[in-house]
Design a protein around this motif. Structure first.
Motif, PDB file in Angstrom:
ATOM      1  N   SER A   2       0.850  -1.649   0.043  1.00 28.63           N
ATOM      2  CA  SER A   2      -0.075   0.335   0.286  1.00 28.63           C
ATOM      3  C   SER A   2       1.003   1.214   0.217  1.00 28.63           C
ATOM      4  CB  SER A   2      -0.742   0.159   1.358  1.00 28.63           C
ATOM      5  OG  SER A   2      -0.448  -0.165   2.231  1.00 28.63           O
ATOM      6  N   TRP A   3       0.398   2.617  -0.270  1.00 29.91           N
ATOM      7  CA  TRP A   3       1.228   3.586  -0.541  1.00 29.91           C
ATOM      8  C   TRP A   3       1.777   3.982   1.252  1.00 29.91           C
ATOM      9  CZ3 TRP A   3      -1.114   7.972   2.854  1.00 29.91           C
ATOM     10  CH2 TRP A   3      -2.457   7.760   2.909  1.00 29.91           C
ATOM     11  N   MET A   4       1.166   3.457   2.056  1.00 27.79           N
ATOM     12  CA  MET A   4       1.417   3.707   3.965  1.00 27.79           C
ATOM     13  C   MET A   4       2.848   2.645   3.552  1.00 27.79           C
ATOM     14  SD  MET A   4      -2.064   3.919   5.664  1.00 27.79           S
ATOM     15  CE  MET A   4      -1.204   4.217   7.013  1.00 27.79           C
ATOM     16  N   ASP A   5       2.654   1.139   3.528  1.00 23.71           N
ATOM     17  CA  ASP A   5       3.850   0.862   3.664  1.00 23.71           C
ATOM     18  C   ASP A   5       4.952   1.292   2.426  1.00 23.71           C
ATOM     19  OD1 ASP A   5       2.183  -0.786   5.322  1.00 23.71           O
ATOM     20  OD2 ASP A   5       1.665  -2.087   3.573  1.00 23.71           O
ATOM     21  N   ASP A   6       4.427   1.915   1.735  1.00 23.23           N
ATOM     22  CA  ASP A   6       5.818   2.838   0.604  1.00 23.23           C
ATOM     23  C   ASP A   6       6.296   4.075   1.176  1.00 23.23           C
ATOM     24  OD1 ASP A   6       5.330   0.472  -0.890  1.00 23.23           O
ATOM     25  OD2 ASP A   6       4.122   1.510  -2.569  1.00 23.23           O
ATOM     26  N   GLY A   7       6.089   4.809   2.672  1.00 26.86           N
ATOM     27  CA  GLY A   7       6.161   5.690   2.616  1.00 26.86           C
ATOM     28  C   GLY A   7       5.745   7.097   2.616  1.00 26.86           C
ATOM     29  N   GLY A   8       3.965   6.730   2.090  1.00 24.48           N
ATOM     30  CA  GLY A   8       3.344   7.383   1.664  1.00 24.48           C
ATOM     31  C   GLY A   8       2.504   8.194   3.119  1.00 24.48           C
ATOM     32  N   PHE A  27       1.025  12.875   4.371  1.00 22.22           N
ATOM     33  CA  PHE A  27       1.149  12.206   3.020  1.00 22.22           C
ATOM     34  C   PHE A  27       2.079  13.179   1.888  1.00 22.22           C
ATOM     35  CE2 PHE A  27      -2.706  13.086   6.228  1.00 22.22           C
ATOM     36  CZ  PHE A  27      -3.422  11.212   6.477  1.00 22.22           C
ATOM     37  N   CYS A  28       2.297  11.641   1.216  1.00 13.12           N
ATOM     38  CA  CYS A  28       2.798  12.095  -0.058  1.00 13.12           C
ATOM     39  C   CYS A  28       2.493  11.186  -1.575  1.00 13.12           C
ATOM     40  CB  CYS A  28       4.530  11.321   0.136  1.00 13.12           C
ATOM     41  SG  CYS A  28       5.526  12.122  -1.030  1.00 13.12           S
ATOM     42  N   THR A  29       2.314  11.237  -1.834  1.00 10.15           N
ATOM     43  CA  THR A  29       1.274  10.741  -3.197  1.00 10.15           C
ATOM     44  C   THR A  29       1.903  11.363  -4.319  1.00 10.15           C
ATOM     45  OG1 THR A  29      -0.225  12.855  -3.607  1.00 10.15           O
ATOM     46  CG2 THR A  29      -1.070  11.268  -2.261  1.00 10.15           C
ATOM     47  N   SER A  30       1.587  10.650  -5.528  1.00  8.90           N
ATOM     48  CA  SER A  30       2.922  10.366  -6.668  1.00  8.90           C
ATOM     49  C   SER A  30       2.280  11.905  -7.868  1.00  8.90           C
ATOM     50  CB  SER A  30       2.150   9.781  -7.756  1.00  8.90           C
ATOM     51  OG  SER A  30       1.019   9.480  -8.066  1.00  8.90           O
ATOM     52  N   THR A  31       1.045  12.313  -7.305  1.00  7.59           N
ATOM     53  CA  THR A  31       0.865  14.027  -8.098  1.00  7.59           C
ATOM     54  C   THR A  31       1.043  14.876  -7.068  1.00  7.59           C
ATOM     55  OG1 THR A  31      -1.852  13.598  -7.201  1.00  7.59           O
ATOM     56  CG2 THR A  31      -1.492  12.586  -9.211  1.00  7.59           C
ATOM     57  N   THR A  32       0.633  15.175  -6.174  1.00  7.17           N
ATOM     58  CA  THR A  32       0.882  16.305  -4.838  1.00  7.17           C
ATOM     59  C   THR A  32       2.286  16.258  -4.276  1.00  7.17           C
ATOM     60  OG1 THR A  32       0.219  15.773  -3.098  1.00  7.17           O
ATOM     61  CG2 THR A  32      -1.658  16.241  -4.992  1.00  7.17           C
ATOM     62  N   THR A  35       2.336  16.625   2.034  1.00  9.73           N
ATOM     63  CA  THR A  35       1.385  17.627   2.603  1.00  9.73           C
ATOM     64  C   THR A  35       1.608  17.114   3.223  1.00  9.73           C
ATOM     65  OG1 THR A  35       0.185  17.567   0.232  1.00  9.73           O
ATOM     66  CG2 THR A  35      -1.136  18.473   2.392  1.00  9.73           C
ATOM     67  N   CYS A  36       2.270  18.256   4.260  1.00  9.39           N
ATOM     68  CA  CYS A  36       2.353  18.048   5.949  1.00  9.39           C
ATOM     69  C   CYS A  36       1.568  19.157   6.572  1.00  9.39           C
ATOM     70  CB  CYS A  36       3.937  18.598   6.056  1.00  9.39           C
ATOM     71  SG  CYS A  36       4.262  18.392   8.269  1.00  9.39           S
ATOM     72  N   PHE A  37       1.122  18.212   8.102  1.00 12.98           N
ATOM     73  CA  PHE A  37       0.233  19.112   8.630  1.00 12.98           C
ATOM     74  C   PHE A  37       0.860  19.301  10.351  1.00 12.98           C
ATOM     75  CE2 PHE A  37      -2.906  16.826   5.420  1.00 12.98           C
ATOM     76  CZ  PHE A  37      -3.925  18.341   4.473  1.00 12.98           C
ATOM     77  N   ILE A  38       0.486  20.127  10.943  1.00 11.93           N
ATOM     78  CA  ILE A  38       1.057  19.832  12.536  1.00 11.93           C
ATOM     79  C   ILE A  38       0.402  20.204  12.657  1.00 11.93           C
ATOM     80  CG2 ILE A  38       2.334  21.502  13.785  1.00 11.93           C
ATOM     81  CD1 ILE A  38       4.119  20.752  11.596  1.00 11.93           C
ATOM     82  N   LEU A  39       0.171  19.278  13.980  1.00  8.55           N
ATOM     83  CA  LEU A  39      -1.406  18.809  15.390  1.00  8.55           C
ATOM     84  C   LEU A  39      -0.972  19.617  16.073  1.00  8.55           C
ATOM     85  CD1 LEU A  39      -2.299  15.970  13.429  1.00  8.55           C
ATOM     86  CD2 LEU A  39      -3.132  17.827  12.730  1.00  8.55           C
ATOM     87  N   THR A  40      -1.459  19.928  17.420  1.00  9.97           N
ATOM     88  CA  THR A  40      -1.860  19.854  19.039  1.00  9.97           C
ATOM     89  C   THR A  40      -2.196  18.579  19.507  1.00  9.97           C
ATOM     90  OG1 THR A  40      -3.988  20.443  19.312  1.00  9.97           O
ATOM     91  CG2 THR A  40      -2.020  22.314  18.472  1.00  9.97           C
ATOM     92  N   LYS A  41      -1.746  17.569  20.716  1.00  7.70           N
ATOM     93  CA  LYS A  41      -2.120  16.782  21.086  1.00  7.70           C
ATOM     94  C   LYS A  41      -3.355  16.719  20.870  1.00  7.70           C
ATOM     95  CE  LYS A  41      -1.924  14.031  25.504  1.00  7.70           C
ATOM     96  NZ  LYS A  41      -1.825  14.731  26.854  1.00  7.70           N
ATOM     97  N   THR A  42      -4.190  17.861  21.496  1.00  8.90           N
ATOM     98  CA  THR A  42      -6.201  17.614  20.933  1.00  8.90           C
ATOM     99  C   THR A  42      -6.628  17.781  19.807  1.00  8.90           C
ATOM    100  OG1 THR A  42      -6.227  19.751  22.551  1.00  8.90           O
ATOM    101  CG2 THR A  42      -8.436  19.072  21.278  1.00  8.90           C
TER     102      THR A  42
END
Length: 62
Positions: A2-8, A27-32, A35-42
């Motif tokens: 899967s894309w998750m196993d491939d480092g996506g 999240f890393c896809t071949s088209t885009t 894409t990075c999201f910064i999240l708090t604990k909440t």
């Protein structure tokens, strides 16, 4: 594989400038590319609740 196993998909913790723990979700896809999201604990807890809700729905559909 899967894309998750491939480092996506990747999640890491890191300290913010004020010392709080933060999470980086990538999240890393071949088209885009990455894409990075910064999240708090909440926000991580809210993502977890939504994932658990979806998993319950998926299990109920079996």
């Amino acid at each position: 594989m899967s894309w998750m196993d491939d480092g996506g998909f990747e999640m890491q913790t890191f300290p913010a400038q004020d010392g709080r723990s933060m999470a980086r979700m990538v999240f890393c896809t071949s088209t885009t590319g990455p894409t990075c999201f910064i999240l708090t604990k909440t926000e991580v807890q809210r993502v977890r609740r939504e994932c658990n809700r979806i998993l319950k729905e998926m299990e109920a559909d079996k």
